[in-house]
Design an enzyme around this catalytic site. Structure first.
Site, mmCIF file in Angstrom:
data_model
loop_
_atom_site.group_PDB
_atom_site.id
_atom_site.type_symbol
_atom_site.label_atom_id
_atom_site.label_comp_id
_atom_site.label_asym_id
_atom_site.label_seq_id
_atom_site.Cartn_x
_atom_site.Cartn_y
_atom_site.Cartn_z
ATOM 1 C CE LYS A 272 -4.174 -1.732 2.122
ATOM 2 N NZ LYS A 272 -5.002 -1.681 0.666
ATOM 3 C CG ASP A 343 -3.867 -3.585 -1.437
ATOM 4 O OD1 ASP A 343 -4.226 -4.113 -0.479
ATOM 5 O OD2 ASP A 343 -3.937 -2.149 -1.655
ATOM 6 N NE ARG A 347 -11.099 -7.967 -5.762
ATOM 7 C CZ ARG A 347 -11.253 -6.996 -6.541
ATOM 8 N NH1 ARG A 347 -11.232 -7.138 -7.793
ATOM 9 N NH2 ARG A 347 -11.128 -5.768 -5.944
HETATM 10 N N1 BES Z 1 -8.777 -3.718 2.735
HETATM 11 C C1 BES Z 1 -8.713 -2.843 1.604
HETATM 12 C C2 BES Z 1 -10.077 -1.916 1.139
HETATM 13 C C3 BES Z 1 -10.126 -0.790 2.159
HETATM 14 C C4 BES Z 1 -9.560 0.379 1.871
HETATM 15 C C5 BES Z 1 -10.510 -1.115 3.227
HETATM 16 C C6 BES Z 1 -9.629 1.466 2.718
HETATM 17 C C7 BES Z 1 -11.204 0.168 4.256
HETATM 18 C C8 BES Z 1 -10.521 1.204 3.857
HETATM 19 C C9 BES Z 1 -8.807 -3.939 0.200
HETATM 20 O O1 BES Z 1 -8.108 -4.974 0.502
HETATM 21 C C10 BES Z 1 -7.881 -3.031 -0.752
HETATM 22 O O2 BES Z 1 -6.706 -3.162 -0.842
HETATM 23 N N2 BES Z 1 -8.889 -2.801 -1.847
HETATM 24 C C11 BES Z 1 -8.223 -2.171 -3.189
HETATM 25 C C12 BES Z 1 -8.747 -2.955 -4.174
HETATM 26 C C13 BES Z 1 -7.990 -2.634 -5.317
HETATM 27 C C14 BES Z 1 -6.425 -3.274 -5.257
HETATM 28 C C15 BES Z 1 -8.731 -3.319 -6.625
HETATM 29 C C16 BES Z 1 -8.610 -0.714 -2.844
HETATM 30 O O3 BES Z 1 -9.812 -0.511 -2.497
HETATM 31 O O4 BES Z 1 -7.982 0.060 -3.419
HETATM 32 ZN ZN ZN Z 2 -7.985 -5.729 2.475
HETATM 33 MN MN MN Z 3 -5.971 -4.901 0.153
#
Ligand code: BES
Ligand code: ZN
Ligand code: MN
Length: 496
Positions: A272, A343, A347
């Site tokens: 991240k 990330d 899913r």
């Molecule tokens: N856990 C995150 C989503 C999230 C983001 C939860 C902010 C709470 C606050 C998830 O695993 C993630 O990283 N999602 C990505 C998906 C993308 C890589 C398609 C996202 O939302 O950027």
């Molecule tokens: Zn996540």
């Molecule tokens: Mn993630």
């Protein structure tokens, strides 16, 4: 728990044995002030303390908006009570009784004091108000030294059963919040399993935990969770069957809940960035926490429904054993998926859980709940969860349960035109929508999950926005909100 909740009859002697009394007022368009609680009790209180509440309020020129709070010092020889809280309830809606409760609760949070609240009469308002009192009083801390005090909320009502239900739901939300607030150096997937066993102990709930070699078929959970070798991922199956129906479970409707249980989400190899985005990611197991807490509530409420919770627990770590972008994994049930961005791990763990449910559990309803995409927060903010389903009846039932419980949902579309974004040249599916023009990351995540639910009546709840609050205000502390416990409990109780 940083609160105690009790029911008491609307009686003067009971009110005046509390340190404070809370009463709710509304102001109509003509500026006329009225009180919403038990009429005789309010009159008795005025007489006893020799005050006129409307006069007292007029001094402050109140607007009457929900949550507006005034404190009136009172005294009497035999009364324990030394103050009356007068709180506005705006339009007198159930939601307004929640808001009123949170301002009262925040006045006494962390203090050893008793509040007798005679704000509401109608059962659904009493219940919502009682739960919100406990939500506003919530605290979580690993500070050493003096522990904070605990307020006791005594809610005036003749319907003790309503308060029993409120206590059950409040306890469950508190449990979920405690799990979410626990930092990830403590909260490993194995720790989550221990918590499930602890909550189930001495109750009728059953717990089955799979780890290590037993997870061979769970390709998504393993690929994500093996990034953290010790102690590695866990599949935690918690079962609820009503005590009177243990021998007739096949006759009961079966609800299967699948929860994302990422105990920390670094993003994996697709780390991240900016790195600050990582700090809230101990909350990424909210889905799993919420379904576990919901089962502890159901065990007390005993609806005639069978409910199985599948907690998909893994850490998404940045390590030498982490999966790589371009890996191909085989999910439970055999579907192959080309991993694009590590990330998007949620899913992957959910796909195993959904397929496991479809293949083994014959669910009548299949519901997953997950902090899945940051994108849902862009669209809906932090008060509504995204709800995806093609089943219009289920959508309406969830919307109703959302409004009744306070955990609101918004029906989002599963847009077929975006489906081709999930095609892969080398596997059954691509795990990320690769065609940048579609964007809609919450929608394409839902479309991905849909491939694993067979023909089940399925609902996906994206709670990335609602799971966590960035400010300490209203019902929520900064951190885990426990969003989903009220929604799922309400929806299941409505099914029975
Ligand atoms: N856990 C995150 C989503 C999230 C983001 C939860 C902010 C709470 C606050 C998830 O695993 C993630 O990283 N999602 C990505 C998906 C993308 C890589 C398609 C996202 O939302 O950027
Ligand atoms: Zn996540
Ligand atoms: Mn993630």
């Amino acid at each position: 728990m940083f609160w105690t909740l009790k029911a008491a009859k609307p009686q003067l002697s009971l009110a005046t044995s509390a340190d404070s009394i809370a009463l709710a007022f509304a102001k109509d368009s003509a500026g006329v002030i009225s009180f919403s609680g038990p009429e005789t009790l309010i009159k008795d209180i005025e007489k006893y303390f020799e005050i006129n509440l409307v006069d007292e309020l007029s001094f402050f020129s109140p607007t009457g908006k929900a949550g507006e709070l005034f404190e009136i010092p009172v005294s009497s020889q035999d009364a324990q009570t030394d103050r009356i809280f007068l709180v506005g309830i705006g339009d007198s809606s159930t939601a307004a009784f929640r808001v009123a409760a949170t301002t009262i609760a925040r006045k006494v949070r962390g203090k050893n004091t008793t509040v007798y609240s005679a704000c509401a009469i109608d059962s659904k308002d009493v219940k919502a108000h009682a739960i919100a009192l406990t939500l506003g009083a919530y605290l979580w801390s690993l500070k050493t030294g003096e522990p904070a005090g605990k307020p006791t909320f005594i809610v005036a009502t003749n319907d003790k059963e309503v308060i029993n239900v409120a206590i059950t739901i409040s306890k469950a939300i508190t449990r979920a919040r405690d799990l979410v607030h626990t930092p990830s150096n403590i909260k490993t997937p194995a720790w989550m399993a221990t918590k499930a066993q602890e909550f189930a102990k001495g109750t009728g709930l059953t717990v089955k935990v799979l780890a290590g070699k037993d997870l061979k078929e769970f390709g998504g959970l393993s690929a994500v969770g093996n990034s953290s070798r010790k102690p590695g991922p866990r599949f935690i199956e918690v079962g609820y069957v009503p005590a009177k129906k243990k021998n007739a479970i096949n006759a009961l409707p079966h609800v299967v809940l699948v929860g994302k249980g990422i105990t920390y989400d670094t993003g994996g190899i697709n780390l991240k960035r900016p790195y600050d985005l990582m700090i809230p990611m101990k909350s990424d197991m909210t889905g799993a926490a919420v379904i576990l807490a919901t089962l502890t509530a159901l065990e007390e409420l005993q609806p005639n429904i069978r409910v199985t919770a599948l907690m998909m627990c893994a850490e998404n770590a940045f390590s030498g054993s982490a999966q790589r972008p371009s890996d191909v994994i085989t999910h439970y049930g055999g579907t192959t998926v080309e991993v694009i961005d590590t990330d998007a791990e949620g899913r992957l763990v959910l796909a195993d859980g959904l397929a496991y449910a479809d293949i083994n559990l014959d669910p009548d309803y299949l519901v997953d709940i997950a902090t899945l995409t940051g994108a849902i927060t862009l669209g809906l903010g932090k008060q509504y969860a995204g709800m995806y389903t093609r089943d219009e009846q289920l959508a309406r039932d969830f919307e109703t349960a959302g409004l009744e419980s306070g955990d609101r949902v918004w029906h989002m579309p599963l847009i077929d035109d975006y489906k081709d974004a999930l095609e892969s040249d080398i596997a059954d599916f691509n795990h990320l929508a690769k065609i940048a023009k579609y964007q809609a990351k919450s929608v394409t995540a839902a479309l991905f999950l849909e491939h694993f639910v067979g023909n089940r009546r399925w609902v996906h709840l994206d709670i990335a926005g609602t799971a966590r609050s960035e400010s300490d205000a209203g019902e929520n502390p900064k951190g885990g909100t426990g969003y989903g416990v009220r929604l799922l409990t309400q929806w299941i109780m409505n099914l029975k």
